[in-house]
Structures are given as structure tokens and as C-alpha cells.
Design a protein around this motif. Structure first.
Motif, PDB file in Angstrom:
ATOM      1  N   HIS A   1      -4.282  -6.577   2.922  1.00  0.00           N
ATOM      2  CA  HIS A   1      -4.399  -5.419   3.806  1.00  0.00           C
ATOM      3  C   HIS A   1      -4.936  -4.202   3.057  1.00  0.00           C
ATOM      4  CE1 HIS A   1      -2.662  -7.228   7.378  1.00  0.00           C
ATOM      5  NE2 HIS A   1      -1.722  -7.762   6.626  1.00  0.00           N
ATOM      6  N   ALA A   2      -4.552  -4.058   1.800  1.00  0.00           N
ATOM      7  CA  ALA A   2      -5.012  -2.910   1.020  1.00  0.00           C
ATOM      8  C   ALA A   2      -6.505  -2.977   0.720  1.00  0.00           C
ATOM      9  CB  ALA A   2      -4.210  -2.812  -0.285  1.00  0.00           C
ATOM     10  N   ASN A   3      -7.019  -4.189   0.560  1.00  0.00           N
ATOM     11  CA  ASN A   3      -8.405  -4.367   0.111  1.00  0.00           C
ATOM     12  C   ASN A   3      -9.348  -4.849   1.200  1.00  0.00           C
ATOM     13  OD1 ASN A   3      -7.715  -3.683  -2.585  1.00  0.00           O
ATOM     14  ND2 ASN A   3      -6.937  -5.758  -2.911  1.00  0.00           N
ATOM     15  N   LEU A   4      -8.857  -5.051   2.414  1.00  0.00           N
ATOM     16  CA  LEU A   4      -9.649  -5.672   3.477  1.00  0.00           C
ATOM     17  C   LEU A   4     -10.949  -4.921   3.751  1.00  0.00           C
ATOM     18  CD1 LEU A   4     -10.212  -7.540   5.883  1.00  0.00           C
ATOM     19  CD2 LEU A   4      -8.610  -6.150   7.239  1.00  0.00           C
ATOM     20  N   VAL A   5     -10.874  -3.635   4.006  1.00  0.00           N
ATOM     21  CA  VAL A   5     -12.069  -2.881   4.394  1.00  0.00           C
ATOM     22  C   VAL A   5     -13.080  -2.844   3.252  1.00  0.00           C
ATOM     23  CG1 VAL A   5     -12.925  -0.608   5.068  1.00  0.00           C
ATOM     24  CG2 VAL A   5     -10.846  -1.509   6.121  1.00  0.00           C
ATOM     25  N   ARG A   6     -12.613  -2.624   2.032  1.00  0.00           N
ATOM     26  CA  ARG A   6     -13.511  -2.558   0.882  1.00  0.00           C
ATOM     27  C   ARG A   6     -14.203  -3.903   0.653  1.00  0.00           C
ATOM     28  NH1 ARG A   6     -10.051  -2.285  -2.973  1.00  0.00           N
ATOM     29  NH2 ARG A   6      -9.533  -0.116  -2.539  1.00  0.00           N
TER      30      ARG A   6
END
Length: 231
Positions: free
Chosen positions: A197-202
Motif C-alpha cells: 500500500h505504501a509503494n503502490l502508486v510509485r
């Protein structure tokens, strides 16, 4: 002009591709249609898991010249944060359960007899410069280092996800070439849900940028499906 179907499991992954471009259509799958670099693109959000991915590939891919997947994945034995060209895909949960082991076969083959190669081959990399990887797909989110290590030992996989190998199987049935680019969000361990969830968009944008560069490559559009026997 080539027609390319680009599948992404999640809205964040689909929206990262050619952001704000195209016309949206609502239906069984959310679809965005656009033109880029002389190609007609259909960007579809298929949903999580092998069934969603295969259903979208089958419903939307019959008129496509290439089935292409973009998005995110977990690292089994790969570098966190990087985008990869997925040269091979295997369904890690397809096979035969025996008293002392789980024998894996290529999805769609009879899961009996001698065990052979279980993977599907993507189209040849046209020169993306991305590192190549084998991805293991299954209907489980892997958040266990022991399971991850087993997929490395048993399948030679370096990445894991829930869709690519199903798209590969559908492409083979349709007689279409397929390709996939995914970027790593997590390392398939106890912290994977948090890291995902922390890295999904990146990570979704990293994969999408690589897809955009792929579509823009001169001469891209001469697709050849790998010769794999349908059993």
C-alpha cells in the motif's frame, strides 16, 4: 495501426498509464480508449486475481494485436522498486497435490504424468533495456518468506503476482502475443501488505512509464506470438 490491450489489476495501476488521456467507458470492466504513437490503446482495469485477468483478456482481447499487462508485483529474488520485463510467467497454484509434494504443470495441461516446463513465454523484448524476470502468479497474496523461498527453489521465479500468468494462458488460447511490465512494491514477507500500500502508486507509475516508452519505440507493432502448443 496496432490495437494494444493494456490490462491493469487496480485503478491506481490503470490510471498511471497515459494519465488523463483517452475516453472512459463503463461496463463489466472500466475501460479507457486512446491513441498514442500510431497505435490504438485500450486500457482496462480488470480487477485482482487470475479469473478477473483471464476474463478481461478473453472479453476485450479478441480484436487486439497484443495483450500487454502493466502494474505491480512482489519480489522473491529481485530488486525492490525496479520495473521488470516479464519474459516468462507460471501459475504457481496449478498442478497436482501429492502426499509428499505439489507437482506443477503448465496451466491448461493435464496435471498428470511427467512434469515438464510449466511456464508461458512472452513475446521477445524489443529493446526496453529492462531486466528480465520470471513471474509466478496465483490467487494468493504472498506475505511469507518461506513460501517465497519455495517459489524461487521450485520454479526459478524472481517475482510474484496474481494475474500475469493467467493473461499469458488466455493469450495462448487466443493465439495472441503477450507481454508484461511490472514494478516491485514489496518483498513477499510479513511486511508485504504494508509495503504494498505504501509503494503502490510509485511502483504503478514506474511500470507505466516503462510501458509508455515501449509503445513509443520506433517499429513497435510487429508482434509475433511465441510458438507454444495448446493441449
Amino acid at each position: 495501426m496496432a490495437h494494444i490491450l493494456i490490462l491493469a489489476a487496480l485503478p491506481e495501476e490503470a490510471d498511471a498509464l497515459f494519465p488523463d488521456a483517452g475516453t472512459r467507458e463503463d461496463g463489466i470492466f472500466a475501460v479507457r480508449r486512446l491513441a498514442a504513437h500510431g497505435h490504438a490503446l485500450t486500457v482496462a482495469t480488470c480487477g485482482l486475481g487470475k479469473v478477473h485477468a483471464a476474463l478481461a483478456a478473453g472479453m476485450l482481447g479478441t480484436d487486439a494485436d497484443l495483450l500487454l499487462m502493466s502494474g505491480t508485483c512482489g519480489a522473491l529474488d529481485a530488486e525492490a522498486g525496479r520495473a521488470y520485463w516479464l519474459a516468462e510467467a507460471v501459475q504457481h497454484d496449478y498442478g497436482t497435490v501429492r502426499p509428499d509434494r505439489f507437482d506443477r504443470y503448465r496451466a491448461g495441461d493435464w496435471p498428470v504424468g511427467e512434469v515438464g516446463e510449466a511456464h508461458f513465454c512472452a513475446m521477445a523484448d524489443p529493446g526496453t533495456g529492462l531486466p528480465h524476470a520470471r513471474i509466478a502468479s496465483g490467487d494468493s497474496f504472498i506475505a511469507c518468506p518461506d513460501v517465497a523461498a519455495g517459489l524461487v527453489r521450485g520454479l526459478g521465479a524472481t517475482l510474484v503476482d496474481m494475474e500475469v500468468a493467467a493473461v499469458a494462458q488466455a493469450a495462448m488460447r487466443l493465439g495472441k502475443p503477450w507481454a508484461a511490465i511490472k514494478a516491485v512494491t514489496d518483498t513477499a514477507d510479513e511486511g508485504s501488505s504494508r509495503d504494498f500500500h505504501a509503494n503502490l502508486v510509485r511502483a504503478a507509475r514506474s511500470a507505466a512509464q516503462a510501458v509508455e516508452r515501449l509503445v513509443a519505440m520506433p517499429g513497435f507493432g510487429n508482434f509475433v506470438a511465441p510458438q507454444q502448443q495448446i493441449r
